[in-house]
Motif scaffolding. Structure first.
Motif, PDB file in Angstrom:
ATOM      1  N   LEU A 180     -69.069  58.244  71.160  1.00  0.00           N
ATOM      2  CA  LEU A 180     -69.089  58.330  72.114  1.00  0.00           C
ATOM      3  C   LEU A 180     -67.663  58.303  72.761  1.00  0.00           C
ATOM      4  O   LEU A 180     -66.881  59.250  74.201  1.00  0.00           O
ATOM      5  N   LYS A 181     -66.606  57.790  71.567  1.00  0.00           N
ATOM      6  CA  LYS A 181     -65.144  58.328  71.682  1.00  0.00           C
ATOM      7  C   LYS A 181     -64.773  59.838  71.330  1.00  0.00           C
ATOM      8  O   LYS A 181     -64.300  60.119  72.042  1.00  0.00           O
ATOM      9  N   ALA A 182     -66.034  60.804  70.830  1.00  0.00           N
ATOM     10  CA  ALA A 182     -65.302  61.463  70.446  1.00  0.00           C
ATOM     11  C   ALA A 182     -65.487  62.750  72.338  1.00  0.00           C
ATOM     12  O   ALA A 182     -65.375  63.297  72.096  1.00  0.00           O
ATOM     13  N   ILE A 183     -66.673  62.506  72.698  1.00  0.00           N
ATOM     14  CA  ILE A 183     -67.485  62.750  74.005  1.00  0.00           C
ATOM     15  C   ILE A 183     -66.136  62.466  75.146  1.00  0.00           C
ATOM     16  O   ILE A 183     -65.998  63.331  76.031  1.00  0.00           O
ATOM     17  N   ALA A 184     -65.260  61.027  75.138  1.00  0.00           N
ATOM     18  CA  ALA A 184     -64.724  60.722  76.073  1.00  0.00           C
ATOM     19  C   ALA A 184     -63.110  61.782  75.434  1.00  0.00           C
ATOM     20  O   ALA A 184     -62.331  62.040  76.109  1.00  0.00           O
ATOM     21  N   ASP A 185     -62.397  62.070  74.236  1.00  0.00           N
ATOM     22  CA  ASP A 185     -61.843  63.081  74.097  1.00  0.00           C
ATOM     23  C   ASP A 185     -61.921  64.474  74.332  1.00  0.00           C
ATOM     24  O   ASP A 185     -61.414  65.113  74.664  1.00  0.00           O
ATOM     25  N   ILE A 186     -63.206  65.048  73.995  1.00  0.00           N
ATOM     26  CA  ILE A 186     -64.130  65.993  74.546  1.00  0.00           C
ATOM     27  C   ILE A 186     -63.500  65.916  76.449  1.00  0.00           C
ATOM     28  O   ILE A 186     -62.728  67.318  76.595  1.00  0.00           O
ATOM     29  N   ASP A 187     -63.971  65.272  76.915  1.00  0.00           N
ATOM     30  CA  ASP A 187     -63.563  65.197  78.228  1.00  0.00           C
ATOM     31  C   ASP A 187     -62.109  64.996  78.625  1.00  0.00           C
ATOM     32  O   ASP A 187     -61.644  66.132  79.454  1.00  0.00           O
ATOM     33  N   SER A 188     -61.023  64.228  77.921  1.00  0.00           N
ATOM     34  CA  SER A 188     -59.865  64.888  78.249  1.00  0.00           C
ATOM     35  C   SER A 188     -59.186  65.633  77.963  1.00  0.00           C
ATOM     36  O   SER A 188     -58.373  66.547  78.316  1.00  0.00           O
TER      37      SER A 188
END
Length: 201
Positions: free
Chosen positions: A147-155
């Motif tokens: 979930l942290k990785a997905i949030a980082d990709i999103d940003s």
């Protein structure tokens, strides 16, 4: 409004869904490969990450999206791949294509309990190769890391990623059903074979 494509890979890489707005079809394909019985029907075991990236770059070429805004490739894999050659081509050539076409590669390496470096190819092959494209490598040891990785990709990428969390329920009554069937069978056998069991004391 984003166009998505889905590639599933083992020793070979297969374009399951070319670029489309049909998110339901993408979700269905992912749900199927996420089901254990369906996963076991997948024709190729193994992990050939380079083939998947090569097939992904080929999709961008085929659809002439090389100059589109917000191009990105996201890979989910256990990372258990030390192949530096795909046929006659080194993996570095495949990543060079992604760099030339300005397609950042984001790699979420999913392996339960394994942090960065606990799988040999993490730092020797995939992290430097992926980050040379402008993307990022994420060693996901648990769901929170994903979930942290997905949030980082999103940003880091244009647009926005929307997450929906699903849960699956698996039947767990089979042992109780078997025990009940055995109890009924024993009761019937006792009733037929032992006359004294037909009456209450």
């Amino acid at each position: 409004k984003d166009l998505l494509a889905l590639i599933q890979f083992g020793n070979e890489a297969y374009v399951v869904t070319p670029f489309t707005h049909d998110y339901d079809n993408v979700l269905l394909s992912m749900a199927l490969v996420g089901d254990w019985s369906e996963f076991m029907q997948f024709p190729d075991g193994g992990t050939a990450i380079g083939r998947a990236i090569d097939r992904g770059v080929g999709l961008f070429k085929a659809f002439n999206f090389l100059n589109a805004a917000g191009n990105a490739m996201v890979i989910f894999s256990d990372g258990q791949d030390t192949q530096v050659m795909i046929g006659e081509r080194p993996v570095s050539d495949i990543f060079a294509q992604a760099i030339a076409m300005r397609i950042p590669v984001y790699f979420i390496r999913t392996s339960r309990g394994k942090t960065l470096g606990q799988i040999v190819p993490d730092t020797t092959i995939w992290k430097p190769a992926v980050e040379s494209t402008g993307g990022r490598f994420y060693a996901a040891a648990n769901e929170n890391d994903v979930l942290k990785a997905i949030a980082d990709i999103d940003s880091r990428s244009p647009g926005a990623i929307t997450i929906k969390r699903y849960s699956t329920n698996q039947p767990r009554f089979a042992p109780y059903a078997v025990a009940a069937a055995l109890a009924w069978t024993l009761a019937l056998a006792a009733h037929l074979l032992l006359p004294f069991t037909r009456t209450f004391p």
